[in-house]
Design a protein around this motif. Structure first.
Motif, short mmCIF file in Angstrom:
data_model
loop_
_atom_site.label_atom_id
_atom_site.label_comp_id
_atom_site.label_asym_id
_atom_site.label_seq_id
_atom_site.Cartn_x
_atom_site.Cartn_y
_atom_site.Cartn_z
N VAL A 82 7.49 -0.24 82.74
CA VAL A 82 6.75 -0.57 83.96
C VAL A 82 7.72 -0.89 85.11
CG1 VAL A 82 5.27 -2.34 85.03
CG2 VAL A 82 4.60 -1.30 82.86
N ILE A 83 8.69 -1.74 84.82
CA ILE A 83 9.63 -2.15 85.88
C ILE A 83 10.58 -1.00 86.23
CG2 ILE A 83 11.45 -3.80 86.50
CD1 ILE A 83 9.94 -5.90 84.82
N THR A 84 10.97 -0.23 85.24
CA THR A 84 11.88 0.90 85.49
C THR A 84 11.24 1.93 86.43
OG1 THR A 84 12.89 0.65 83.32
CG2 THR A 84 13.18 2.78 84.39
N GLN A 144 7.42 8.00 76.62
CA GLN A 144 6.03 8.44 76.85
C GLN A 144 5.35 7.55 77.88
OE1 GLN A 144 4.55 11.23 75.72
NE2 GLN A 144 6.51 11.74 74.78
N LEU A 145 5.57 6.25 77.79
CA LEU A 145 4.95 5.33 78.75
C LEU A 145 5.49 5.59 80.16
CD1 LEU A 145 4.75 1.94 76.78
CD2 LEU A 145 2.98 3.67 77.07
N MET A 146 6.79 5.88 80.25
CA MET A 146 7.38 6.13 81.57
C MET A 146 6.80 7.39 82.20
SD MET A 146 11.34 4.84 81.61
CE MET A 146 11.93 5.68 80.16
N GLU A 147 6.57 8.40 81.38
CA GLU A 147 5.99 9.64 81.90
C GLU A 147 4.59 9.37 82.47
OE1 GLU A 147 6.72 12.96 79.25
OE2 GLU A 147 4.92 13.92 80.05
N TYR A 148 3.81 8.60 81.73
CA TYR A 148 2.46 8.22 82.19
C TYR A 148 2.54 7.40 83.49
CZ TYR A 148 -1.44 4.90 82.37
OH TYR A 148 -2.46 4.10 82.80
N LEU A 149 3.45 6.44 83.51
CA LEU A 149 3.57 5.52 84.67
C LEU A 149 3.98 6.26 85.94
CD1 LEU A 149 5.30 2.63 82.73
CD2 LEU A 149 3.12 2.41 83.94
N THR A 199 -6.13 -0.56 78.85
CA THR A 199 -6.55 0.24 77.69
C THR A 199 -5.77 1.55 77.53
OG1 THR A 199 -8.75 -0.70 77.84
CG2 THR A 199 -8.54 1.31 76.55
N GLU A 200 -5.75 2.38 78.58
CA GLU A 200 -5.13 3.70 78.41
C GLU A 200 -3.61 3.59 78.18
OE1 GLU A 200 -6.48 5.72 81.93
OE2 GLU A 200 -4.80 5.02 83.15
N PHE A 201 -3.03 2.53 78.73
CA PHE A 201 -1.59 2.28 78.57
C PHE A 201 -1.29 1.92 77.11
CE2 PHE A 201 2.08 -0.71 79.61
CZ PHE A 201 2.96 0.29 79.96
N PHE A 202 -2.08 1.00 76.55
CA PHE A 202 -1.90 0.61 75.15
C PHE A 202 -2.23 1.76 74.20
CE2 PHE A 202 -2.84 -3.94 76.55
CZ PHE A 202 -1.50 -4.28 76.55
N TYR A 203 -3.23 2.53 74.56
CA TYR A 203 -3.64 3.63 73.69
C TYR A 203 -2.52 4.67 73.58
CZ TYR A 203 -6.60 7.04 71.38
OH TYR A 203 -7.12 7.91 70.46
N LEU A 204 -1.83 4.88 74.68
CA LEU A 204 -0.71 5.81 74.66
C LEU A 204 0.42 5.27 73.78
CD1 LEU A 204 0.71 8.36 75.67
CD2 LEU A 204 1.39 7.10 77.73
#
Ligand SMILES: [Zn+2]
Length: 282
Positions: free
Chosen positions: A34-36, A266-271, A235-240
């Protein structure tokens, strides 16, 4: 830089007529991406802890979480806020403030408006003494798993009550119920923008939208222009996070220690996509 006060981050968002995005996080693998990405996109961001994720034998503790956010935030130039999400436990909130949370949510949405005001005011009084801000909730943002929760207008925030609520409770921001709900939606939500406009016209504090997993972007763009300055996503963040771990394990990856890296990637790509909803660039 050091953590920025959520109040100041919301002020920036208000001036830019957009919303900062607040992500529910649990651990280093969520906070770090998130911070990155906030730093990469030059946008302010808020890391939130949901108390249920920090009870006994769970992901973290408020103290560890606060220290994690603080230590990662000090190496970036964008403002990072720290916030305690939904809590109605007075002692837990005070303990979290002592552990470093300078922004907390007191959720009295299950109570009558009078009781909600009374309790929020009590928390606000303590918070002020400890240098913290309080997000309140007026109306009730329910659960998407119960379809009626998002369409039951009896639960929606009433504009005619909002001004008195904010004034008497002393809250710094207020979460509004305008058609969103927590969790994955079974039906596409339709935000009540007219109601949002009326609430925004009646109040002086930044408005917060909960239930951010699945609201169409075109509705969000309008909502952000019409007074939403903090937008909560969980939700969608945790689900990923979960599906990434699942795929990694099912693929029989040879090196287990690559799992956190895969989760973070994967989280960074979503963010990178999700954070673009905040139109402010610093
Ligand atoms: Zn919420």
């Amino acid at each position: 830089m050091a953590l920025e006060k959520v109040r100041d981050i919301l002020k920036l968002a208000d001036e830019a007529r957009t919303s900062v995005i607040a992500f529910n996080c649990t651990d280093y693998n969520t906070v770090k991406p998130v911070i990155t990405i906030a730093e990469e996109l030059r946008k302010p961001v808020i890391c939130m802890l949901y108390p249920e994720h920090a009870r006994d034998k769970h992901w973290t503790t408020p103290y560890i979480f606060a220290e994690t956010v603080k230590s990662i935030a000090k190496d970036v130039k964008v403002p990072v806020g720290l916030h305690l999400d939904h809590c109605s436990d007075f002692d837990y909130i005070v303990a979290a403030m002592r552990d470093g949370f300078d922004s907390v949510m007191y959720d009295g949405s299950m109570l009558s408006v009078e009781e909600n005001i009374k309790n929020t005011r009590e928390i606000t009084r303590v918070a002020r003494a400890l240098g913290a801000d309080v997000e309140a909730e007026l109306g009730r943002v329910g659960f998407a798993s119960t379809v009626t929760d998002q369409s039951d207008t009896d639960m929606y925030t009433k504009p005619e009550v909002a001004a008195a609520f904010c004034e008497q409770s002393g809250c710094s921001s207020v979460a509004v119920a305008i058609g969103s709900a927590h969790g994955f939606y079974k039906e596409t939500p339709h935000l009540d923008i007219q109601r949002l406009k009326a609430i925004n016209a009646a109040t002086d504090v930044p408005l917060v939208l909960h239930g951010g997993s699945g609201i169409p972007n075109d509705q969000l763009e309008i909502a952000f222009r019409e007074g939403i300055n903090k937008f909560n996503v969980g939700t969608e963040f945790f689900y990923l996070y979960y599906t990434t771990m699942q795929k990694f394990c099912q693929a029989g990856h040879p090196d287990f220690f690559d799992l956190p890296l895969e989760v973070q990637d994967q989280l960074m790509e979503y963010l990178r996509t999700k954070m673009q909803l905040c139109t402010m660039t610093l």
